[in-house]
Design a protein around this motif. Structure first.
Motif: not given
Length: 175
Positions: A104-105, A21-26, A64-68
């Motif tokens: 970072r994007v 549940g520790r997905r990162a924001g874009l 890429t993986i962490r943002v989902g």
């Protein structure tokens, strides 16, 4: 250490984080810590220029993986590609030196997603790169708006920084 082992470690850690549940924001940064291994060195006994880009690949994979986006990439058979890159080397990375990669994007346009990579040490910034990346599927570039839709967002791009305008070959007044 061979890059395949680094890639596996990065991918597993990112997948575990998402599953917990520790997905990162874009627009949140991805931070990875590394050490310069003998296999990263060139004849001058510092990290070879090409290895910087290889390590940055790991940062983009983590991001890429962490943002989902992992499931969408697999489901749609998208392939990540780079359309351009610019890098500024500030300090050498020496054998066994620890460094941090922050990815970072920055923004996106109708074709590319622009990502910043910072390699940092205790002594300061070692390298700074901006890359333009895209996803390709079925022989064509997937527009960033479609990629964002897979994340469930229609967010507008942040303003285009000067570094991105330069990479795109445009002045800000022409953008």
């Amino acid at each position: 250490m061979n890059l395949i082992f680094r890639l596996l470690a990065v991918a597993v850690a990112a997948i575990v984080a998402v599953l917990r549940g520790r997905r990162a924001g874009l627009l949140e940064p991805s931070t990875l810590r590394f050490r310069v291994w003998p296999t990263d060195l060139d004849i001058n006994l510092h990290m070879t220029n090409a290895r910087y880009f290889s390590v940055m690949d790991l940062g983009r994979a983590d991001l890429t993986i962490r943002v989902g986006l992992g499931p969408a990439i697999l489901r749609n058979r998208w392939q990540p590609v780079l359309g351009g890159a610019t890098i500024r080397y500030r300090r050498s990375l020496r054998p066994f030196q620890r460094f941090t990669l922050v990815s970072r994007v920055l923004c996106w346009d109708d074709k590319y997603i622009f990502i910043e990579h910072r390699m940092e040490t205790r002594g300061g910034l070692a390298a700074l790169a901006v890359v333009q990346g895209a996803f390709v599927g079925a022989g064509s570039v997937i527009p960033p708006v479609e990629v964002l839709a897979e994340l469930g967002t229609t967010a507008a791009s942040p303003p285009i920084p000067d570094a991105v305008a330069a990479l795109r070959g445009q002045s800000l007044s022409a953008a």
